[in-house]
Design a protein around this motif. Structure first.
Motif: not given
Length: 212
Positions: A155-156, A138-141, A149-150, A132-134
């Motif tokens: 919420n998708r 932008s969070a995953i490089a 990822a969720y 679960r990633v916000s």
């Protein structure tokens, strides 16, 4: 300081020998240097699939708590093998994890992994929980193509297609229908189509809303 030493350097040395001919010893690689100081060796002549060597964990009362095992996959010695981890639940020790000779991973399969799967997870009452990633954008490089990822903001579920992050499902925001061709009737179930720019009826385009 306690412990024990396994001396496997002398001629005829067998290390620590157990019943059935199994032993713990230091083994050498082809170059002659000791690279495996702790080795469990199965001296059994059995070439039956599923036989091998392992470690059993027991509690203070002698009850078996779990096992780690390496077994022959097809009954041919020095050919293929698989690894299993078993744990105890409700007084029953059963297999919970398996890695087969191809590198496929099975979780709670209780046995062989489907040949078409690299990962197989079985459960009758629990689901798969993805990371679960916000805002994965932008969070995953440097995301890999196909990474999933969720997104806790929308919420998708999202996946990376090699260029951009795409919605895997429709989540709470509804379906952005886009450019689709329907193959069955679209049942609005007494709901309205709101804010259309243009609607076509049997090839006739008009800005006015249709009448029931």
């Amino acid at each position: 300081m306690g412990g024990f030493i396994i001396n496997n350097t002398g001629a005829g040395s067998n290390g620590l020998v157990f019943s059935g001919g199994n032993r713990v010893a230091a083994t050498n690689d082809a170059a002659g240097s000791i690279t495996h100081p702790f080795t469990v060796i199965n001296q059994s002549a059995s070439n039956v699939a599923g036989t091998g060597v392992g470690i059993i964990y027991q509690g203070d009362g002698g009850a078996q708590l779990g096992t780690l095992e390496f077994s022959k996959e097809n009954g041919v010695d020095n050919n293929e093998s698989y690894f299993t981890l078993s744990t105890r639940l409700a007084d029953v020790v059963s297999e919970k994890l398996r890695v087969d000779s191809s590198g496929a991973l099975g979780i709670a399969t209780g046995g062989a992994i489907d040949a078409s799967a690299i990962v197989q997870i079985d459960s009758a009452d629990r689901g798969f929980l993805a990371p679960r990633v916000s805002d994965p954008t932008s969070a995953i490089a440097a995301p890999a193509t196909g990474l999933m990822a969720y997104d806790t903001v929308t919420n998708r579920y999202q996946y990376y297609d090699g260029a951009t992050w795409q919605d895997f499902g429709f989540g709470v925001g509804g379906d952005n229908l886009g450019n689709h061709t329907a193959t069955t009737d679209l049942d609005m179930s007494n709901n309205n189509i709101v804010n259309p720019t243009m609607i076509s009826f049997n090839g006739t385009t008009g800005a006015a809303a249709p009448t029931k």
